[in-house]
Design a protein around this motif. Structure first.
Motif, PDB file in Angstrom:
ATOM      1  N   SER A 316       0.861  -1.178   0.000  1.00  0.00           N
ATOM      2  CA  SER A 316       0.000   0.000   0.000  1.00  0.00           C
ATOM      3  C   SER A 316       0.898   1.229   0.000  1.00  0.00           C
ATOM      4  O   SER A 316       1.660   1.448   0.937  1.00  0.00           O
ATOM      5  N   VAL A 317       0.819   2.007  -1.076  1.00  0.00           N
ATOM      6  CA  VAL A 317       1.678   3.176  -1.252  1.00  0.00           C
ATOM      7  C   VAL A 317       0.826   4.436  -1.133  1.00  0.00           C
ATOM      8  O   VAL A 317      -0.208   4.568  -1.792  1.00  0.00           O
ATOM      9  N   GLY A 318       1.239   5.365  -0.278  1.00  0.00           N
ATOM     10  CA  GLY A 318       0.539   6.631  -0.127  1.00  0.00           C
ATOM     11  C   GLY A 318       1.110   7.676  -1.059  1.00  0.00           C
ATOM     12  O   GLY A 318       2.331   7.802  -1.202  1.00  0.00           O
ATOM     13  N   LEU A 319       0.229   8.425  -1.720  1.00  0.00           N
ATOM     14  CA  LEU A 319       0.635   9.516  -2.607  1.00  0.00           C
ATOM     15  C   LEU A 319       0.076  10.800  -2.012  1.00  0.00           C
ATOM     16  O   LEU A 319      -1.143  10.997  -1.970  1.00  0.00           O
ATOM     17  N   VAL A 320       0.958  11.668  -1.509  1.00  0.00           N
ATOM     18  CA  VAL A 320       0.501  12.852  -0.788  1.00  0.00           C
ATOM     19  C   VAL A 320       1.055  14.123  -1.422  1.00  0.00           C
ATOM     20  O   VAL A 320       2.049  14.102  -2.131  1.00  0.00           O
ATOM     21  N   GLY A 321       0.379  15.218  -1.135  1.00  0.00           N
ATOM     22  CA  GLY A 321       0.782  16.514  -1.662  1.00  0.00           C
ATOM     23  C   GLY A 321      -0.423  17.436  -1.700  1.00  0.00           C
ATOM     24  O   GLY A 321      -1.562  17.004  -1.529  1.00  0.00           O
ATOM     25  N   GLU A 322      -0.181  18.718  -1.961  1.00  0.00           N
ATOM     26  CA  GLU A 322      -1.262  19.699  -1.969  1.00  0.00           C
ATOM     27  C   GLU A 322      -2.062  19.639  -3.264  1.00  0.00           C
ATOM     28  O   GLU A 322      -1.664  19.008  -4.236  1.00  0.00           O
ATOM     29  N   SER A 323      -3.194  20.337  -3.278  1.00  0.00           N
ATOM     30  CA  SER A 323      -3.999  20.451  -4.491  1.00  0.00           C
ATOM     31  C   SER A 323      -3.141  21.027  -5.609  1.00  0.00           C
ATOM     32  O   SER A 323      -2.394  21.979  -5.392  1.00  0.00           O
ATOM     33  N   GLY A 324      -3.246  20.425  -6.793  1.00  0.00           N
ATOM     34  CA  GLY A 324      -2.488  20.909  -7.942  1.00  0.00           C
ATOM     35  C   GLY A 324      -1.100  20.339  -8.073  1.00  0.00           C
ATOM     36  O   GLY A 324      -0.359  20.711  -8.976  1.00  0.00           O
ATOM     37  N   CYS A 325      -0.731  19.395  -7.170  1.00  0.00           N
ATOM     38  CA  CYS A 325       0.634  18.846  -7.233  1.00  0.00           C
ATOM     39  C   CYS A 325       0.765  17.753  -8.278  1.00  0.00           C
ATOM     40  O   CYS A 325       1.872  17.342  -8.604  1.00  0.00           O
ATOM     41  N   HIS A 499       4.561   2.578   2.304  1.00  0.00           N
ATOM     42  CA  HIS A 499       5.519   3.416   1.567  1.00  0.00           C
ATOM     43  C   HIS A 499       4.814   4.727   1.239  1.00  0.00           C
ATOM     44  O   HIS A 499       3.604   4.747   1.027  1.00  0.00           O
ATOM     45  N   VAL A 500       5.559   5.828   1.189  1.00  0.00           N
ATOM     46  CA  VAL A 500       4.956   7.139   0.919  1.00  0.00           C
ATOM     47  C   VAL A 500       5.718   7.850  -0.195  1.00  0.00           C
ATOM     48  O   VAL A 500       6.956   7.829  -0.226  1.00  0.00           O
ATOM     49  N   GLU A 510      10.124  13.465  -2.500  1.00  0.00           N
ATOM     50  CA  GLU A 510      10.613  12.520  -1.494  1.00  0.00           C
ATOM     51  C   GLU A 510       9.766  11.255  -1.541  1.00  0.00           C
ATOM     52  O   GLU A 510       8.555  11.307  -1.774  1.00  0.00           O
ATOM     53  N   GLN A 511      10.410  10.116  -1.302  1.00  0.00           N
ATOM     54  CA  GLN A 511       9.670   8.868  -1.151  1.00  0.00           C
ATOM     55  C   GLN A 511      10.494   7.905  -0.311  1.00  0.00           C
ATOM     56  O   GLN A 511      11.721   7.998  -0.240  1.00  0.00           O
ATOM     57  N   GLY A 512       9.784   6.986   0.348  1.00  0.00           N
ATOM     58  CA  GLY A 512      10.455   6.032   1.212  1.00  0.00           C
ATOM     59  C   GLY A 512       9.473   5.332   2.130  1.00  0.00           C
ATOM     60  O   GLY A 512       8.259   5.552   2.041  1.00  0.00           O
ATOM     61  N   PRO A 513       9.954   4.454   3.017  1.00  0.00           N
ATOM     62  CA  PRO A 513       9.073   3.777   3.972  1.00  0.00           C
ATOM     63  C   PRO A 513       8.258   4.797   4.772  1.00  0.00           C
ATOM     64  O   PRO A 513       8.780   5.845   5.177  1.00  0.00           O
ATOM     65  N   ALA A 514       6.977   4.479   4.995  1.00  0.00           N
ATOM     66  CA  ALA A 514       6.057   5.441   5.615  1.00  0.00           C
ATOM     67  C   ALA A 514       6.570   5.947   6.955  1.00  0.00           C
ATOM     68  O   ALA A 514       6.599   7.168   7.206  1.00  0.00           O
ATOM     69  N   GLN A 516       9.551   6.046   8.161  1.00  0.00           N
ATOM     70  CA  GLN A 516      10.779   6.831   8.021  1.00  0.00           C
ATOM     71  C   GLN A 516      10.474   8.250   7.538  1.00  0.00           C
ATOM     72  O   GLN A 516      10.975   9.231   8.093  1.00  0.00           O
ATOM     73  N   VAL A 517       9.640   8.351   6.492  1.00  0.00           N
ATOM     74  CA  VAL A 517       9.311   9.659   5.927  1.00  0.00           C
ATOM     75  C   VAL A 517       8.531  10.497   6.936  1.00  0.00           C
ATOM     76  O   VAL A 517       8.779  11.702   7.089  1.00  0.00           O
ATOM     77  N   MET A 518       7.606   9.852   7.660  1.00  0.00           N
ATOM     78  CA  MET A 518       6.790  10.595   8.622  1.00  0.00           C
ATOM     79  C   MET A 518       7.590  11.009   9.857  1.00  0.00           C
ATOM     80  O   MET A 518       7.389  12.091  10.417  1.00  0.00           O
ATOM     81  N   ALA A 519       8.497  10.151  10.288  1.00  0.00           N
ATOM     82  CA  ALA A 519       9.258  10.442  11.515  1.00  0.00           C
ATOM     83  C   ALA A 519      10.439  11.364  11.248  1.00  0.00           C
ATOM     84  O   ALA A 519      10.765  12.222  12.072  1.00  0.00           O
ATOM     85  N   SER A 520      11.091  11.192  10.078  1.00  0.00           N
ATOM     86  CA  SER A 520      12.284  11.994   9.776  1.00  0.00           C
ATOM     87  C   SER A 520      12.251  12.484   8.334  1.00  0.00           C
ATOM     88  O   SER A 520      13.037  12.039   7.489  1.00  0.00           O
ATOM     89  N   PRO A 521      11.346  13.399   8.019  1.00  0.00           N
ATOM     90  CA  PRO A 521      11.250  13.883   6.632  1.00  0.00           C
ATOM     91  C   PRO A 521      12.522  14.605   6.212  1.00  0.00           C
ATOM     92  O   PRO A 521      13.058  15.425   6.961  1.00  0.00           O
ATOM     93  N   ALA A 522      13.004  14.296   5.017  1.00  0.00           N
ATOM     94  CA  ALA A 522      14.258  14.884   4.536  1.00  0.00           C
ATOM     95  C   ALA A 522      14.027  16.179   3.772  1.00  0.00           C
ATOM     96  O   ALA A 522      14.863  17.090   3.817  1.00  0.00           O
ATOM     97  N   HIS A 523      12.904  16.277   3.055  1.00  0.00           N
ATOM     98  CA  HIS A 523      12.673  17.448   2.200  1.00  0.00           C
ATOM     99  C   HIS A 523      11.906  18.526   2.976  1.00  0.00           C
ATOM    100  O   HIS A 523      10.972  18.216   3.725  1.00  0.00           O
ATOM    101  N   PRO A 524      12.262  19.795   2.786  1.00  0.00           N
ATOM    102  CA  PRO A 524      11.562  20.880   3.491  1.00  0.00           C
ATOM    103  C   PRO A 524      10.055  20.884   3.247  1.00  0.00           C
ATOM    104  O   PRO A 524       9.278  21.246   4.135  1.00  0.00           O
ATOM    105  N   TYR A 525       9.629  20.477   2.042  1.00  0.00           N
ATOM    106  CA  TYR A 525       8.199  20.471   1.735  1.00  0.00           C
ATOM    107  C   TYR A 525       7.467  19.411   2.560  1.00  0.00           C
ATOM    108  O   TYR A 525       6.374  19.661   3.063  1.00  0.00           O
ATOM    109  N   THR A 526       8.079  18.241   2.700  1.00  0.00           N
ATOM    110  CA  THR A 526       7.479  17.195   3.533  1.00  0.00           C
ATOM    111  C   THR A 526       7.395  17.671   4.977  1.00  0.00           C
ATOM    112  O   THR A 526       6.387  17.437   5.671  1.00  0.00           O
TER     113      THR A 526
END
Length: 545
Positions: A316-325, A499-500, A510-514, A516-526
């Motif tokens: 199950s892969v999550g695809l996230v971002g704002e409207s228009g992304c 996965h996100v 950015e993408q990676g294990p859910a 990991q991305v949620m606990a330690s986001p690498a990108h400023p946008y995340t």
């Protein structure tokens, strides 16, 4: 400022009177933000419509008193109410696009309110309307003055509605689900804007919402409603940490939060052990340099810019971002409702990107890739019963009929937790959660291997959302399906996804294990997305009595 005592509202129907609100009492003080929380049908919006005297035909206040600054609103004439609405008491409605006139420029709609209440003349109306747009921080307000609602994003339309509501400097603002359907950064911007304007102007406000995190963050006091009655009132922190009423406890428990399992959203009495699911290393979907470009008036518009990712079997892969992304554009290309400009979509090793969208409906792969749409109401045919809706793909693509078709529809209803007694009902006769189940049953009818879920729980109450999310988790485990879960609710993504993928401006940032991305986001946008998400109220500190 506002005092409501023992308010009762009923609606006359063919089956007799329906008591929608019963014995509701609360006050709103100057400078106070009162939150009213509860699920659909609890009476939240009816209460606000009653005090504004804008109930639907058949609705009437049958008991109680409504006093605003000493004025009896229940007994005020309609002429007085027309003067009060907008000038003294104003309202932000739930659906900004529905609240705006689609064939009238937004600047003119603000002028209408200003001139109705003698706050502007023909000579200065334009200038004051532009000032109202600037007050809600709309960039290039002069250009936006001439825009039509369809030319603006959801967040921008919501700001226009707020501008209209605040144009005449009302003393009391009612915001009915002001952020439903907005992405989290826009939601945060809108709520902080409303909150700042309320404080700066010394207004009182009522915020109606089913989002407990939002209520806890922005409201001074909370009223919890159920079945037309107030069941609990209190300070947000104390009320959510130590809820006294069973219904408040249910709402708090059903709210997704970090560090908990998807099963923890359900009441203990219906909670079952997690079903094990297996993720294989082999990708069922591989996207390579996928691009979608549209022709715009001033040049090409790049909706999706060369993205690449994989979804493994059972994942199950999550695809996230704002409207228009580019989330929805990507989803529509994957399900082959939209043709890509370039790139590959490898499904089970076969490139399906080159098959025209119009011809893919007859492709053998059609049944393997299905989609659950965001708005369960709009995606169901209002003239088809639940049975007909679920049977449709079985008939069209599966060639099924007779007793076999009827048995499969019953089986799908059981699988998705839809009572068979509801199968002959039409969409308008079903609740939001029941319509969501019909949409899911239709999507899994042909045993797809890959399911795209486009904000399937965005408009659902938290307890219904909890049930639907657990249903999706169980279906994935039982049927071995792979999911692409499109959402702006990061708390939900954390619960359902392994996965996100984070998108911005048509690109993957950015993408990676859910976890990991949620606990330690690498990108400023995340990091920005995570910080903008409303903080759910803490799990209650004492056990339920």
């Amino acid at each position: 400022m506002l005092s409501i005592r023992d308010l009762a509202v009923s609606f006359q129907t063919r089956r007799g009177a329906v008591n929608a609100v019963r014995g509701v009492s609360f006050d709103v003080a100057t400078g106070e933000v009162l939150g009213i929380v509860g699920e659909s049908g609890s009476g939240k919006s009816v209460t606000s419509y009653a005090l504004m005297r804008i109930l639907d035909a058949g609705g009437a206040i049958t008991a109680g008193d409504v006093s605003y600054s000493g004025l009896d609103l229940r007994r005020a004439s309609e002429a007085d109410m027309r003067d009060i609405r907008g000038r003294e008491i104003s309202m932000i409605f739930q659906n900004p696009r529905a609240a705006l006139n689609p064939i009238r420029k937004v600047g003119h709609q603000i002028e209408d309110v200003l001139r109705r209440h003698a706050k502007a003349t023909r000579q200065d109306a334009r200038q004051k309307a532009i000032a109202a747009l600037e007050a809600v921080r709309i960039t290039d307000a002069e250009a936006r003055y001439d825009a039509y609602p369809f030319e603006l994003s959801g967040g921008m339309c919501q700001r226009v509605v707020i501008a209209i509501a605040l144009a005449c400097d009302p003393r009391l603002l009612i915001a009915d689900e002001p952020t439903t359907g907005l992405d989290i950064t826009t939601q945060k911007a809108v709520m902080e804007l409303v909150s700042a304007l309320i404080r700066a102007r010394g207004m009182g406000a009522i915020v109606i919402t089913h989002d407990l995190g939002l209520a806890a963050q922005y409201c001074d006091r909370i009223v919890v409603m159920k079945d037309g009655q107030i069941v609990e009132t209190g300070d947000p922190e104390a009320l959510f940490a130590r809820p006294r009423h069973a219904y408040t406890r249910k709402l708090v428990d059903a709210t997704p939060r970090a560090g908990e399992s998807i099963r923890s959203l359900l009441p203990a009495e219906i909670r079952t052990p997690d079903l094990p699911h297996k993720v294989h290393e082999r990708p069922i979907l591989a996207v390579r340099d996928l691009t979608k470009t549209y022709r715009g008036k001033s040049g090409p518009v790049h909706a999706v810019r060369g993205i690449s990712f994989e979804v493994k079997e059972g994942q199950s892969v999550g695809l996230v971002g704002e409207s228009g992304c580019g989330k929805s554009t990507t989803s529509e290309m994957l399900v082959r409702l939209l043709d890509p400009t370039s790139g590959e979509i490898l499904f089970d090793g076969q490139d399906i990107a080159g098959i025209p969208a119009g011809r893919f409906a007859r492709n053998p792969r059609r049944g393997d890739i299905q989609m659950v749409f965001q708005d369960a109401t709009d995606s169901l045919n209002p003239r088809h019963s639940a049975r007909q809706t679920i049977a449709d793909p079985l008939r069209r693509l599966g060639g099924m009929g007779g007793a076999k078709l009827a048995a499969r529809v019953d089986e799908l209803a059981d699988l998705t937790g839809l009572p068979r007694t509801l199968l002959d009902r039409f969409p308008h006769q079903l609740s939001g959660g029941q319509k969501a189940r019909v949409g899911i049953a239709r999507a899994i009818a042909l045993n797809p291997r890959f399911l795209i879920l486009d904000e399937p729980t965005a408009a659902l109450d938290v307890s219904i959302q909890a049930v639907v999310l657990n249903l999706l988790a169980d279906l994935r485990a039982a049927l071995g399906m792979s999911y692409l879960f499109v959402s702006h609710d990061l708390h939900v993504v954390r619960l359902l996804c392994d996965h996100v993928i984070v998108m911005k401006g048509g690109e993957i940032v950015e993408q990676g294990p859910a976890e990991q991305v949620m606990a330690s986001p690498a990108h400023p946008y995340t990091q920005e997305l995570l910080s903008a998400a409303p903080k759910p109220p803490a799990r209650r500190l004492v056990p339920a009595p």
